[in-house]
Design an enzyme around this catalytic site. Structure first.
Site, PDB file in Angstrom:
ATOM      1  N   TYR A  79       0.845  -1.187   0.000  1.00 40.26           N
ATOM      2  CA  TYR A  79       0.000   0.000   0.000  1.00 40.26           C
ATOM      3  C   TYR A  79       0.891   1.252   0.000  1.00 40.26           C
ATOM      4  O   TYR A  79       2.058   1.202   0.369  1.00 40.26           O
ATOM      5  CB  TYR A  79      -0.916  -0.040   1.234  1.00 40.26           C
ATOM      6  CG  TYR A  79      -1.837   1.147   1.348  1.00 40.26           C
ATOM      7  CD1 TYR A  79      -2.854   1.347   0.417  1.00 40.26           C
ATOM      8  CD2 TYR A  79      -1.690   2.069   2.376  1.00 40.26           C
ATOM      9  CE1 TYR A  79      -3.693   2.442   0.513  1.00 40.26           C
ATOM     10  CE2 TYR A  79      -2.530   3.165   2.482  1.00 40.26           C
ATOM     11  CZ  TYR A  79      -3.524   3.349   1.540  1.00 40.26           C
ATOM     12  OH  TYR A  79      -4.350   4.431   1.631  1.00 40.26           O
ATOM     13  N   ASN A 125       1.527   3.803   1.776  1.00 41.50           N
ATOM     14  CA  ASN A 125       2.356   4.300   2.880  1.00 41.50           C
ATOM     15  C   ASN A 125       3.089   3.199   3.626  1.00 41.50           C
ATOM     16  O   ASN A 125       3.538   3.391   4.744  1.00 41.50           O
ATOM     17  CB  ASN A 125       1.521   5.151   3.850  1.00 41.50           C
ATOM     18  CG  ASN A 125       0.492   4.322   4.610  1.00 41.50           C
ATOM     19  OD1 ASN A 125       0.500   3.102   4.538  1.00 41.50           O
ATOM     20  ND2 ASN A 125      -0.379   4.992   5.335  1.00 41.50           N
ATOM     21  N   LYS A 126       3.242   2.033   2.994  1.00 46.18           N
ATOM     22  CA  LYS A 126       3.985   0.959   3.647  1.00 46.18           C
ATOM     23  C   LYS A 126       5.479   1.101   3.341  1.00 46.18           C
ATOM     24  O   LYS A 126       5.881   1.994   2.596  1.00 46.18           O
ATOM     25  CB  LYS A 126       3.434  -0.399   3.209  1.00 46.18           C
ATOM     26  CG  LYS A 126       1.975  -0.626   3.642  1.00 46.18           C
ATOM     27  CD  LYS A 126       1.838  -0.834   5.158  1.00 46.18           C
ATOM     28  CE  LYS A 126       0.473  -0.505   5.732  1.00 46.18           C
ATOM     29  NZ  LYS A 126      -0.601  -1.408   5.414  1.00 46.18           N
ATOM     30  N   THR A 127       6.287   0.206   3.884  1.00 46.16           N
ATOM     31  CA  THR A 127       7.748   0.389   3.774  1.00 46.16           C
ATOM     32  C   THR A 127       8.241   0.295   2.336  1.00 46.16           C
ATOM     33  O   THR A 127       9.273   0.845   1.998  1.00 46.16           O
ATOM     34  CB  THR A 127       8.496  -0.653   4.624  1.00 46.16           C
ATOM     35  OG1 THR A 127       8.088  -1.957   4.195  1.00 46.16           O
ATOM     36  CG2 THR A 127       8.200  -0.471   6.091  1.00 46.16           C
TER      37      THR A 127
END
Ligand SMILES: *Cc1c(COP(=O)(O)O)cnc(C)c1O
Length: 407
Positions: free
Chosen positions: A191, A193-195
């Site tokens: 997604y 805003n994931k790492t």
């Protein structure tokens, strides 16, 4: 003490400073934009990155969780243990399959389900079909026992399937092993805003051929082979069979192109987030009115997706006022999470009572996540830390606070 110049520091910012555009252009020029060679390559490289036998790319972390649970046979009437401190996706997928989530409290400081919590839950609620540990914020849960039994040992004793929610935990390690090859299946999210991100996307990794095969079929309509292979192999007939009412969860090659580039940068992005975490731990350590995240793993084994703090009972400001004030000063924050036992759907359906989740309640009263992402500068970090200090320290303490104090 607070700088007068206003900064704008969002909660998260993804960076695409590599070959992303070139790889996407390759995809467009090839004329094949859905699941194809880029997805296959991304899967191969991701499997290698987490030392898993199989990696199956899908279009979200939620899809990954749904498919993994389906593949281990979770169905109507089954119970699945999930932490209450997580995103709703962890529990909603259990409902997709007609099964029921059973919500577990978590440990203060880590927001993880510990082996003790799991054992107590088995005594209290009976043996579930599956358990979804969430590697909260990027720190691995205690899969292998440090003193006694680990989550994996307990699950094995009772024949419980372990589907890991590793939406926060790439790349992360648990006692030397990459998250991605430990449980029956591990689910990652890409997604925004994931790492690492593919815009939207996810991955199931597993060492089980049976699980891999089922996920492969169910992610694309229950068809017994994927369409790119069908059309690209000479001599293979057009005909295909449908063996189940599957889903439409495949990843596009456009997304996979992004994933390939992000994967190459995953280690350096993680190091950059670790630097942020070290700054915060150092600069906020003296503030007694906030509780910092408890770090139980070596710093480099943590993916540092989140930096969650808790404003404790002594804090002069409420969480919601804190968020508002930070926002006024240009700093974005977030809350991970409002526990699921407080969400109307789960609360009503399962008659959940707040007093059964004392630790999650204690966290929830003051939890807030500070910005943490690779492009944050030392000045950004200092600005955030000074704001936190100004809002959370008592007037006395703030006189002696200096982020540059060497200890
Ligand atoms: C983001 C997230 C998910 C879902 O991932 P998507 O790719 O957004 O579907 C699942 N679990 C947790 C804990 C998450 O943070």
């Amino acid at each position: 003490m607070i700088e007068t110049s206003q900064r704008h520091i969002p909660f998260f910012k993804a960076v695409f400073d590599g070959d992303e555009l070139r790889l996407i252009q390759e995809v467009l020029e090839s004329g094949w934009v859905t699941t194809g060679p880029k997805t296959a390559l991304f899967e191969e490289q991701f499997a290698e990155a987490v030392s898993a036998k199989y990696a199956l790319a899908v279009n979200s972390g939620t899809a990954a969780l749904h498919l993994a649970l389906e593949a281990v046979g979770v169905g109507p009437g089954d119970k699945v243990f999930v932490p209450t401190m997580t995103f709703t996706a962890t529990a909603e997928v259990v409902r997709y399959l007609g099964a029921d989530p059973v919500f577990l409290d978590v440990e203060y400081g880590t927001s993880l389900v510990t082996p003790d919590i799991l054992s107590e839950a088995i005594e209290r609620y009976g043996v579930p079909k599956a358990f979804i540990p969430v590697h909260f914020g990027g720190q691995a849960a205690e899969m292998f026992g440090m003193r006694g039994k680990g989550l994996v040992d307990i699950a094995k004793d009772h024949g419980i399937a372990i589907i890991e929610d590793a939406a926060h935990a790439f790349p992360a390690r648990c006692q030397g092993r990459m998250i991605g090859n430990i449980g029956d299946a591990t689910c990652f999210s890409f997604y925004a805003n994931k790492t690492m991100t593919t815009g939207e996307g996810g991955m199931v990794t597993t060492n089980s051929e049976t699980i891999a095969q089922r996920v492969r079929i169910m992610r694309l309509h229950g068809i017994d082979r994927d369409s790119w292979k069908r059309y690209s192999q000479i001599g293979v007939p057009w005909e295909y069979d449908v063996v189940a009412a599957g889903y439409k969860y495949n990843m596009s090659d456009i997304a996979a192109a992004l994933g390939l580039v992000q994967l190459q940068k995953a280690a350096s992005m993680k190091e950059a987030r670790r630097r942020c975490a070290e700054h915060y731990l150092e600069q906020l350590g003296e503030i007694k009115t906030i509780d910092l995240p408890a770090v139980r793993v070596p710093m480099e084994d943590h993916s540092w997706h989140l930096f969650p703090i808790v404003l404790n009972n002594d804090c002069p400001i409420s969480r919601n006022d804190f968020i508002r004030k930070m926002n006024e000063k240009g700093v974005g924050t977030s809350v991970h999470f409002k526990p699921l036992h407080r969400m109307t759907y789960y609360k009503r359906r399962y008659s959940l009572k707040e007093e059964n989740f004392p630790v999650a309640e204690r966290i929830w009263r003051g939890n807030v996540s500070l910005p943490i992402y690779p492009s944050m500068t030392n000045e950004d970090l200092r600005y955030v830390s000074e704001l936190v200090a100004a809002l959370c320290l008592s007037p006395d303490e703030s006189k002696s606070y200096n982020v540059d104090n060497e200890r």
